[in-house]
Write an enzyme that holds these catalytic residues in place. Structure first.
Site, PDB file in Angstrom:
ATOM      1  N   VAL A   9       0.875  -1.171   0.000  1.00 33.96           N
ATOM      2  CA  VAL A   9       0.000   0.000   0.000  1.00 33.96           C
ATOM      3  C   VAL A   9       0.910   1.218   0.000  1.00 33.96           C
ATOM      4  CG1 VAL A   9      -2.009  -1.080   1.095  1.00 33.96           C
ATOM      5  CG2 VAL A   9      -0.240  -0.051   2.521  1.00 33.96           C
ATOM      6  N   SER A  10       0.398   2.339  -0.493  1.00 42.89           N
ATOM      7  CA  SER A  10       1.233   3.529  -0.655  1.00 42.89           C
ATOM      8  C   SER A  10       1.424   4.325   0.623  1.00 42.89           C
ATOM      9  CB  SER A  10       0.644   4.432  -1.735  1.00 42.89           C
ATOM     10  OG  SER A  10       0.639   3.751  -2.962  1.00 42.89           O
ATOM     11  N   THR A  11       0.415   4.326   1.501  1.00 43.88           N
ATOM     12  CA  THR A  11       0.518   5.118   2.730  1.00 43.88           C
ATOM     13  C   THR A  11       0.014   4.307   3.912  1.00 43.88           C
ATOM     14  OG1 THR A  11      -1.712   6.049   2.601  1.00 43.88           O
ATOM     15  CG2 THR A  11       0.021   7.240   1.426  1.00 43.88           C
ATOM     16  N   GLN A  14      -3.699   3.684   4.283  1.00 48.44           N
ATOM     17  CA  GLN A  14      -4.364   2.646   3.499  1.00 48.44           C
ATOM     18  C   GLN A  14      -4.244   1.310   4.229  1.00 48.44           C
ATOM     19  OE1 GLN A  14      -2.143   3.164  -0.146  1.00 48.44           O
ATOM     20  NE2 GLN A  14      -3.849   4.247  -1.092  1.00 48.44           N
TER      21      GLN A  14
END
Length: 194
Positions: A9-11, A14
């Protein structure tokens, strides 16, 4: 043959639970799931969890992802990652996309992705070249800025005087903000030999 899962996941805001659930559902053990919280801008091998997974994986293992895009930021990056995994003897399988290179359909899907990646590469080159053409038409100059011959001549005089006073070529060049190699290049161009 072990199934090793990978999620990204990017952050931190998330949640990778959807990915984890899909991997567990097809038989990946929870302990064999490696998770990164990082943007896709980093190449796969430089991500912490992917690095650990690669150290853990052995020839014949299968890396399972929820979607193939979890492996990279672009088709080119995804295909490079898949290729390097395959060269290490690690199979790749994507749950949602149905990509499994060990099957005929999976190889066909990977081949189509490779074709799309090549198309993406060509589009990028085309866009860059178009951008350069527009910038040049607007007067933007690319490359090294041209040097004013008068300034070069003045700096060469300063360097010559410093050299006559006993300075080394490197020290004399440093006085005018040049490297020794730059000094020699300008001396050569000016026909000066020391």
């Amino acid at each position: 043959m072990r199934l090793l899962g990978y999620t990204r996941v990017s952050t931190a805001a998330q949640d990778a639970q959807l990915q984890v659930d899909a991997l567990v559902k097809i038989g990946v053990q929870q302990r064999d799931i490696f998770s990164d919280v990082t943007s896709g801008t980093k190449v796969a091998a430089s991500r912490p969890a992917m690095s650990r997974l690669l150290e853990h994986a052995v020839d014949g293992d299968t890396l399972v992802v929820w979607r193939i895009d979890r492996l990279g930021r672009s088709l080119i990056d995804v295909l490079n990652t898949v290729k390097s995994l395959q060269q290490a003897g690690i199979n790749v399988r994507s749950v949602s996309d149905g990509i499994d290179p060990s099957t005929k359909t999976g190889r066909m899907m990977l081949g189509m992705l490779a074709t799309l990646a090549e198309y993406e590469r060509e589009l990028i080159v085309e866009r860059v070249n178009a951008g350069i053409a527009v910038a040049q038409a607007a007067g933007t100059k690319f490359g090294r800025p041209t040097s004013d011959p008068r300034i070069i001549a003045e700096k060469l005089e300063i360097v010559r005087a410093a050299r006559k006073a006993g300075k080394t070529a490197a020290d004399a060049a440093q006085l005018v903000g040049w490297s020794r190699a730059t000094l020699y290049r300008y001396e050569l161009a000016a026909g000066v030999s020391e």
